[in-house]
Write an enzyme that holds these catalytic residues in place. Structure first.
Site, short mmCIF file in Angstrom:
data_model
loop_
_atom_site.label_atom_id
_atom_site.label_comp_id
_atom_site.label_asym_id
_atom_site.label_seq_id
_atom_site.Cartn_x
_atom_site.Cartn_y
_atom_site.Cartn_z
N ASP A 240 0.67 -1.27 0.03
CA ASP A 240 0.24 -0.06 0.08
C ASP A 240 0.84 1.28 0.00
O ASP A 240 2.04 1.09 -0.02
CB ASP A 240 -1.15 -0.03 1.15
N ASN B 51 -7.43 -0.20 14.13
CA ASN B 51 -8.98 -0.49 13.99
C ASN B 51 -9.10 -1.69 13.05
O ASN B 51 -10.24 -1.95 12.81
CB ASN B 51 -9.36 0.63 13.07
N HIS C 226 -7.62 -2.86 10.25
CA HIS C 226 -7.21 -2.43 8.82
C HIS C 226 -6.13 -3.68 8.34
O HIS C 226 -5.10 -3.87 9.27
CB HIS C 226 -7.27 -1.02 8.26
N GLU D 205 -9.64 -0.11 5.00
CA GLU D 205 -10.35 0.46 6.29
C GLU D 205 -11.77 -0.17 6.59
O GLU D 205 -12.32 -0.80 5.77
CB GLU D 205 -10.36 1.94 5.97
#
Length: 240
Positions: free
Chosen positions: A67, A136, A138, A143
């Site tokens: 990414d 979170n 991800h 996300e």
């Protein structure tokens, strides 16, 4: 899921690198992917050392980055591209057969997304996908709420990610989007290795491993992967 609990960060890094090497030995002409960031740093260094010591041959292996922050090139501090260059590629005395490092600063970011898909299509599917887990849940920049059927995509960053990113950039950069391999590409990998360290990852790792499979915790989808290793130190694995 194969749960591998390690004594500390160093053991976690070494064990993850060893699993990568084992898979490359099984298929030397495969495609592998590593994340950037603090968690994989030790693993990447161990892997580079293994290559340089002749313990694993990557001369036929291709590499693709996971990414990137949209707007950042591999020359920008805090970028995933710079992480790959400094901590992996420049350390290797014997290079990969080919590499594709995402350019988040590409003038045409849609073409960059297509190029990422094309590289994975040409040399993939992934043989090994190494992943960290965000606070979170991800995976890369997949996300909360992400569509599990996506290939490479551009996505707005979550509030949690926006808060965390200050440790990489301070006030210098303010990315709002990420470009990432998609969940479908990750799930198509022959082997997935999820790494985690530190007590601050214990709660989210528990949700990913034992909670319901939901795109509100993207890492939970790995419960459905046929060959996923969770490699964590004792602190991160405390609630497993």
């Amino acid at each position: 899921m194969h749960i591998v609990v390690c004594k500390d960060y160093e053991e976690m890094s070494r064990r993850a690198a060893e699993i990568v090497a084992e898979q490359i030995k099984k298929r030397p002409d495969g495609l592998i992917s590593f994340p950037g960031g603090d968690t994989p740093l030790g693993m990447v260094h161990v892997f580079a050392d293994m290559v340089n010591e002749g313990k694993v041959d990557i001369s036929r292996t291709h590499y693709v980055s996971l990414d990137e922050w949209v707007g950042l090139s591999n020359e920008d501090e805090g970028s995933c591209g710079l992480f790959n260059q400094q901590n992996l590629l420049s350390r290797l005395q014997h290079p990969f057969a080919g590499t594709h490092i995402i350019n988040g600063a590409a003038e045409d970011i849609e073409s960059e997304r297509v190029a990422l898909n094309d590289y994975i299509s040409q040399y993939g599917p992934l043989d090994v996908s190494v992943l960290g887990i965000g606070m979170n849940g991800h995976l890369g920049f997949n996300e909360n709420g992400v569509d599990f059927d996506l290939d490479a995509h551009i996505i707005p960053l979550s509030e949690t990610t926006l808060k965390v990113m200050t440790k990489y950039f301070g006030e210098k950069f303010h990315p709002t989007h990420g470009i990432s391999q998609g969940i479908r590409q990750i799930m198509a990998a022959k082997t997935v290795i999820l790494i985690a360290n530190g007590a601050h990852k214990a709660e989210i790792l528990k949700k990913a491993v034992h909670g319901p499979v939901t795109n509100e915790v993207p890492a939970s989808v790995l419960q459905n992967h046929p060959n996923c290793y969770v490699v964590a130190d004792e602190a991160a694995a405390a609630l497993l």
